[in-house]
Design an enzyme around this catalytic site. Sequence first.
Site, PDB file in Angstrom:
ATOM      1  N   ARG A   1       0.877  -1.182   0.000  1.00 39.75           N
ATOM      2  CA  ARG A   1       0.000   0.000   0.000  1.00 39.75           C
ATOM      3  C   ARG A   1       0.907   1.224   0.000  1.00 39.75           C
ATOM      4  NH1 ARG A   1      -5.251   1.449   3.581  1.00 39.75           N
ATOM      5  NH2 ARG A   1      -6.064   0.043   2.004  1.00 39.75           N
TER       6      ARG A   1
ATOM      7  N   HIS B   1      -7.557   0.840  -6.326  1.00 40.59           N
ATOM      8  CA  HIS B   1      -7.695  -0.043  -5.158  1.00 40.59           C
ATOM      9  C   HIS B   1      -8.362  -1.350  -5.633  1.00 40.59           C
ATOM     10  CE1 HIS B   1      -7.796  -1.329  -1.148  1.00 40.59           C
ATOM     11  NE2 HIS B   1      -8.609  -0.460  -0.585  1.00 40.59           N
TER      12      HIS B   1
ATOM     13  N   GLN C   1     -10.124  -3.929  -3.122  1.00 42.16           N
ATOM     14  CA  GLN C   1     -11.411  -3.464  -2.600  1.00 42.16           C
ATOM     15  C   GLN C   1     -12.519  -3.758  -3.619  1.00 42.16           C
ATOM     16  OE1 GLN C   1     -12.250  -1.787   0.493  1.00 42.16           O
ATOM     17  NE2 GLN C   1     -14.258  -2.337  -0.283  1.00 42.16           N
TER      18      GLN C   1
ATOM     19  N   ASP D   1     -17.195   7.345  -1.115  1.00 37.81           N
ATOM     20  CA  ASP D   1     -15.906   7.256  -0.411  1.00 37.81           C
ATOM     21  C   ASP D   1     -15.604   8.661   0.123  1.00 37.81           C
ATOM     22  OD1 ASP D   1     -13.378   6.463   0.478  1.00 37.81           O
ATOM     23  OD2 ASP D   1     -12.449   6.574  -1.511  1.00 37.81           O
TER      24      ASP D   1
ATOM     25  N   CYS E   1     -16.338   1.806   0.977  1.00 35.38           N
ATOM     26  CA  CYS E   1     -15.130   1.006   1.215  1.00 35.38           C
ATOM     27  C   CYS E   1     -14.657   1.131   2.658  1.00 35.38           C
ATOM     28  CB  CYS E   1     -14.023   1.418   0.250  1.00 35.38           C
ATOM     29  SG  CYS E   1     -13.626   3.164   0.330  1.00 35.38           S
TER      30      CYS E   1
ATOM     31  N   ARG F   1     -13.656  -8.500   1.972  1.00 36.35           N
ATOM     32  CA  ARG F   1     -12.229  -8.246   1.701  1.00 36.35           C
ATOM     33  C   ARG F   1     -11.434  -9.512   1.991  1.00 36.35           C
ATOM     34  NH1 ARG F   1     -10.123  -3.139   1.757  1.00 36.35           N
ATOM     35  NH2 ARG F   1      -8.294  -4.248   0.983  1.00 36.35           N
TER      36      ARG F   1
HETATM   37  N1  NVA Z   1      -9.899   6.904  -1.146  1.00 37.58           N
HETATM   38  C1  NVA Z   1      -9.526   6.390   0.168  1.00 37.58           C
HETATM   39  C2  NVA Z   1      -9.771   4.930   0.235  1.00 37.58           C
HETATM   40  C3  NVA Z   1      -9.457   4.292   1.570  1.00 37.58           C
HETATM   41  C4  NVA Z   1      -9.688   2.826   1.576  1.00 37.58           C
HETATM   42  C5  NVA Z   1      -8.063   6.707   0.415  1.00 37.58           C
HETATM   43  O1  NVA Z   1      -7.254   6.532  -0.512  1.00 37.58           O
HETATM   44  O2  NVA Z   1      -7.723   7.138   1.523  1.00 37.58           O
HETATM   45  N1   CP Z   2     -11.159  -0.047   2.622  1.00 32.48           N
HETATM   46  C1   CP Z   2      -9.893  -0.160   3.012  1.00 32.48           C
HETATM   47  O1   CP Z   2      -8.981  -0.421   2.232  1.00 32.48           O
HETATM   48  O2   CP Z   2      -9.714  -0.004   4.358  1.00 32.48           O
HETATM   49  P1   CP Z   2      -8.333   0.185   5.117  1.00 32.48           P
HETATM   50  O3   CP Z   2      -7.785   1.528   4.709  1.00 32.48           O
HETATM   51  O4   CP Z   2      -8.696   0.131   6.560  1.00 32.48           O
HETATM   52  O5   CP Z   2      -7.406  -0.925   4.723  1.00 32.48           O
END
Ligand code: NVA
Ligand code: CP
Length: 303
Positions: A102, A129, A132, A219, A259, A287
């Site tokens: 990540r 993502h 997800q 989101d 998400c 997930r």
């Molecule tokens: N768009 C959000 C998704 C988190 C799972 C982010 O990138 O923070």
């Molecule tokens: N939705 C998601 O990816 O959650 P986290 O940021 O908690 O991993």
Amino acid sequence: MQHLLKLADISSEEITQLLNLADQLKYEKKNGIEHHHLKGKTLGMIFQKSSTRTRVSFEVGMYDLGGSALFLSSNDLQIGRGEPVEDTARVMSRYLDGIMIRTYSQEEVETLAKYGSIPIINGLTDYCHPCQVLADLMTIREHKKVIEGKKLCYIGDGNNMANSLIVGGIKMGMSVSIGCPDNYRPDTEIMKWAAENGNFVCTSDILEAAKDADVLYTDVWASMGQEGEAAVRRKAFSGYQINDSVMAVAKSDAMVMHCLPAHREEEITSKVFEEHAVEIFDEAENRLHAQKAVLVKLLSDEK
Ligand code: NVA
Ligand code: CP
């Protein structure tokens, strides 16, 4: 399928196979049937951003499959002090059987895959993502029985989630509409691809986007790394919310997805969130099952 870097790289058939395997693994887990497809395998999990779901579901998923997982925070790795990703990839390939990462830039994930010799899984970048959205498609199929022909409407920021939902939705035969402010549209190339390959609309009018939707998705207005823009974004996204007015124009049995983490009263009202909590937390649970399918597909020697 060698890696999971973005959904654009995998075919509709591969997505369906992953969803079928995810359903099977979910059934087995619920019924106490253990399958140690990944006995003796180790997944490294590199995190340059926070996570609850991705971290816990990958870690539990590896244990369920008989393998193990290492949580590697970039604060503690040399990558956080500037060691090139090209070198990290080659070193880690000597120890591990796969890497979930990540991070911020999609390029970093692609470089890891280029220089490493083990499967790489994208656990979220600023661009997309994919894990997800595999869980999301699984959840849509669970609740709606079919995916093809359903209308998916995403309201909010044209971010990583929007990009992956467009690709995943169109590949699975959904019609996809995005309701977002003009300055916060999804990736231009992805929108162009979607318009050429399916039924796709992007509009600033959220009621138009949500009309007759089977699935409403949202989101956060400010993603990880955009904390400094939060105030500006709160203004720009004001009104880009899933609320009763939006629900009123969608299909009467529309499901709501997020998400997570969610910011109540920003992108979604508490009322709508709680009324659709079952769908949202099924989505979070999936997930685990969807990622186990990805792990088996990429890391298992059984094939
Ligand atoms: N768009 C959000 C998704 C988190 C799972 C982010 O990138 O923070
Ligand atoms: N939705 C998601 O990816 O959650 P986290 O940021 O908690 O991993």
